[in-house]
Each structure stands twice: as structure tokens, then as C-alpha cells.
Scaffold this active site. Structure first.
Site, PDB file in Angstrom:
ATOM      1  N   GLU A  65       6.974  72.053 -18.028  1.00 18.83           N
ATOM      2  CA  GLU A  65       7.668  73.314 -18.354  1.00 18.83           C
ATOM      3  C   GLU A  65       7.622  73.568 -19.859  1.00 18.83           C
ATOM      4  OE1 GLU A  65      11.276  72.403 -16.290  1.00 18.83           O
ATOM      5  OE2 GLU A  65      10.269  72.727 -14.368  1.00 18.83           O
ATOM      6  N   ASN A  97      16.531  64.744 -14.377  1.00 18.91           N
ATOM      7  CA  ASN A  97      16.183  65.780 -15.352  1.00 18.91           C
ATOM      8  C   ASN A  97      16.991  67.034 -15.012  1.00 18.91           C
ATOM      9  OD1 ASN A  97      15.033  67.564 -17.103  1.00 18.91           O
ATOM     10  ND2 ASN A  97      13.002  67.571 -16.148  1.00 18.91           N
ATOM     11  N   TRP A  98      18.075  67.233 -15.736  1.00 18.08           N
ATOM     12  CA  TRP A  98      18.960  68.365 -15.421  1.00 18.08           C
ATOM     13  C   TRP A  98      18.390  69.694 -15.920  1.00 18.08           C
ATOM     14  CZ3 TRP A  98      24.621  66.434 -16.802  1.00 18.08           C
ATOM     15  CH2 TRP A  98      24.955  65.370 -15.948  1.00 18.08           C
ATOM     16  N   LYS A  99      17.343  69.623 -16.727  1.00 19.62           N
ATOM     17  CA  LYS A  99      16.750  70.844 -17.302  1.00 19.62           C
ATOM     18  C   LYS A  99      17.845  71.675 -17.980  1.00 19.62           C
ATOM     19  CE  LYS A  99      13.101  70.388 -13.945  1.00 19.62           C
ATOM     20  NZ  LYS A  99      12.065  70.995 -13.126  1.00 19.62           N
ATOM     21  N   GLU A 141       3.588  64.135 -12.370  1.00 18.54           N
ATOM     22  CA  GLU A 141       4.255  65.316 -11.830  1.00 18.54           C
ATOM     23  C   GLU A 141       3.236  66.438 -11.619  1.00 18.54           C
ATOM     24  OE1 GLU A 141       8.728  65.436 -12.631  1.00 18.54           O
ATOM     25  OE2 GLU A 141       7.749  66.437 -14.283  1.00 18.54           O
ATOM     26  N   SER A 157       9.718  67.829  -6.521  1.00 18.83           N
ATOM     27  CA  SER A 157      10.416  68.059  -5.252  1.00 18.83           C
ATOM     28  C   SER A 157      10.865  66.773  -4.550  1.00 18.83           C
ATOM     29  CB  SER A 157       9.558  68.913  -4.305  1.00 18.83           C
ATOM     30  OG  SER A 157       9.334  70.192  -4.865  1.00 18.83           O
ATOM     31  N   HIS A 188       6.934  67.380 -20.711  1.00 24.19           N
ATOM     32  CA  HIS A 188       7.187  67.983 -19.396  1.00 24.19           C
ATOM     33  C   HIS A 188       6.372  69.269 -19.261  1.00 24.19           C
ATOM     34  CE1 HIS A 188       9.151  69.848 -16.011  1.00 24.19           C
ATOM     35  NE2 HIS A 188       9.632  68.658 -15.700  1.00 24.19           N
ATOM     36  N   GLY A 201       9.754  71.842  -8.250  1.00 27.27           N
ATOM     37  CA  GLY A 201      10.667  72.929  -7.896  1.00 27.27           C
ATOM     38  C   GLY A 201      10.204  73.807  -6.744  1.00 27.27           C
ATOM     39  N   GLY A 233      14.403  66.521 -10.452  1.00 29.58           N
ATOM     40  CA  GLY A 233      14.944  67.729 -11.067  1.00 29.58           C
ATOM     41  C   GLY A 233      16.072  68.299 -10.225  1.00 29.58           C
ATOM     42  N   GLY A 234      15.747  69.281  -9.403  1.00 31.72           N
ATOM     43  CA  GLY A 234      16.754  70.004  -8.607  1.00 31.72           C
ATOM     44  C   GLY A 234      17.749  69.094  -7.896  1.00 31.72           C
TER      45      GLY A 234
HETATM   46  P1  PGA Z   1      12.042  69.025  -9.181  1.00 26.86           P
HETATM   47  O1  PGA Z   1      11.686  68.841 -10.718  1.00 26.86           O
HETATM   48  O2  PGA Z   1      12.586  67.719  -8.670  1.00 26.86           O
HETATM   49  O3  PGA Z   1      13.079  70.115  -9.154  1.00 26.86           O
HETATM   50  O4  PGA Z   1      10.776  69.417  -8.480  1.00 26.86           O
HETATM   51  C1  PGA Z   1      11.091  67.665 -11.185  1.00 26.86           C
HETATM   52  C2  PGA Z   1      10.807  67.768 -12.649  1.00 26.86           C
HETATM   53  O5  PGA Z   1      10.442  68.844 -13.133  1.00 26.86           O
HETATM   54  O6  PGA Z   1      10.950  66.786 -13.396  1.00 26.86           O
END
Ligand code: PGA
Length: 255
Positions: free
Chosen positions: A96, A8-10, A169, A215, A94, A175, A236-237
């Protein structure tokens, strides 16, 4: 069952050149993987350029989709548009989007209906906030999310269980560098599996992939994939760092 590892590159990276560099680095390794299904989810601007170019070599997913098929919906993208751009997956719900854009379970449900109806594969994200976690409400929150998000999704909309994956999640783990432990995440995954069996026939419920996100990195991925109920990760990150993400894929392939 192949593991599902989703990048997930956001809202990253900031240029197409960087996006393509990252995708190509992953592609190079991906060719040799036997036990992993990798899905890259770039932001919309890079998504279709990349999917038109590379969808034969790797699967692509969108980070969102709208529920209407077409028309006056400024800023939105339909399931059909994704399909015709060779995009096969979509992340829905998601945290976010739920938090910053006011996405409700009702909206999530409409998106799932529309996306499944158009042959997209879904990665449905659910998870509790820190406050809910501390109050011991994780299960009740997840139960409610699953009930509302999957309302009226009939088994016939799921041609095979791989059409739907559930990403657990915990919001407080996203994050933050503070992931849930593999053991606790696995217990939650077991609970999710039991809940899925209330919505779908056993044959489907038992084969829906439950993945963990929050994370995840190349050092801790092994712990999650060693668990019995966690069949992959939403990253994500760490998916923005080619070296780190490739390492995650290699570990997932070997486990
Ligand atoms: P993260 O994000 O790996 O940076 O914690 C995961 C996500 O939001 O899908």
C-alpha cells in the site's frame, strides 16, 4: 522457532479508546502463549501511547520508518524515535505504501539499512500484482524486489536471523477475501528461502522467518501454518476484530 503473527492495523481504528480496547483484548490472551510472538502495529498516533504502556507485555511495531536519523524531514519518524518509544519492529515496503505513496525498492532498501542499523527488527513485505501473477511473473518480481530491497545488507547487520522477517503478500490477495492457497504460498516461500541464500550465509538464510499475508483470517490460518516454510502471518482486516485475531493466535500457538 516461534511463529510470528503480526497485526497490521493500517489506518485503524479511529480513536485511542478503540485502539486500547483492542490491544488489551489481545494482551489478555497473549500472556499465555508459548509458541507465538505477537506484534501489534497500530498507526503512529496510537503506537507510542500503547507501546509506552504495554511494551513489557507485548511487542509493538511501526508501519513505516524514515531512513534519516534526524532533522528537517516533515512528517517522518526516525528509527531512533521508535527505539526510544519501546517499539521493536517495523513493517517496511508494504504494497500500500509502494502503490499509494510511490515507495520504491531504493527507498525500501534505505529504510532497511537505517532500521537494522538501529536495532529494529524488520518485516519486509514483497509481493506481485494480479497482472504479474497472471503473466506468471511472480518469481521474477520477487527476485527483483529481494535483490533491490536487500542490496548491501551485510550479514553483520543481522545480529540474529530473527531481526529480519519476509512477508510474502500477493497484492491481489490483500483485503480481497481471495487469499493465495497455502500450498502455492508455501512454494513461493521455498523460492524466497532459496533467494535469501544468495544474499546471506545459509545459517542466516535458513532461519529468517517467512510469513504469509493477504486475507488471512481465523478460518484459513491453520492451512498456512501447517506448511513447512511459512512461519507466521501478517494479518490486516482480521486483526481489527479482537475475537478473530485472538482465535488466530490460539491456533498458531497450538500448531
Ligand atoms: P489483509 O491485509 O489481511 O486485510 O488482507 C494484509 C496486509 O495488508 O498486511
Amino acid at each position: 522457532m516461534k511463529k510470528l503473527v503480526v497485526a497490521n492495523w493500517k489506518m485503524n481504528p479511529q480513536s485511542y479508546a478503540e485502539a486500547e480496547r483492542l490491544a488489551r483484548a489481545v494482551l489478555k490472551l497473549n500472556r499465555g502463549l508459548k509458541n507465538v510472538e505477537t506484534v501489534l502495529c497500530p498507526p503512529f498516533t496510537w503506537l507510542t501511547d500503547l507501546s509506552h504502556k504495554y511494551a513489557r507485555k507485548i511487542a509493538f511495531g511501526a508501519q513505516d520508518v524514515f531512513w534519516q536519523p534526524k532533522g528537517a524531514f516533515t512528517g517522518e519518524i526516525s528509527p531512533d524515535m521508535l527505539r526510544s518509544s519501546k517499539v521493536s519492529y517495523v513493517i517496511i515496503g508494504h504494497s500500500e505504501r509502494r502503490r499509494h505513496l510511490g515507495e520504491t525498492d531504493e527507498m525500501v532498501n534505505k529504510k532497511i539499512h537505517a532500521a537494522l542499523g538501529n536495532g529494529l527488527r524488520i518485516i519486509l513485505c514483497i509481493g506481485e500484482s494480479l497482472q504479474e501473477h497472471k503473466r506468471g511473473q511472480t518469481k521474477s518480481i520477487l527476485r527483483r524486489q529481494l535483490k533491490k530491497d536487500l542490496a548491501k545488507i551485510s550479514p553483520s547487520l543481522i545480529p540474529y536471523p530473527l531481526s529480519l522477517a519476509i512477508a510474502y503478500e500477493p497484492i491481489w490477495a490483500i483485503g480481497t477475501g481471495l487469499p493465495e492457497t497455502p500450498k502455492n504460498a508455501d512454494n513461493v516461500a521455498k523460492f524466497i528461502r532459496r533467494e535469501l541464500a544468495k544474499h546471506f550465509p545459509k545459517k542466516i538464510a535458513n532461519n529468517i522467518r517467512i510469513i504469509y499475508g493477504g486475507s488471512v483470517d481465523s478460518r484459513n490460518i491453520i492451512g498456512y501454518l501447517a506448511m513447512t516454510q511459512i512461519i507466521g502471518a501478517l494479518v490486516g482486516g482480521a486483526s481489527l476484530n479482537a475475537k478473530d485475531f485472538i482465535k488466530i493466535l490460539q491456533i498458531a500457538d497450538q500448531i
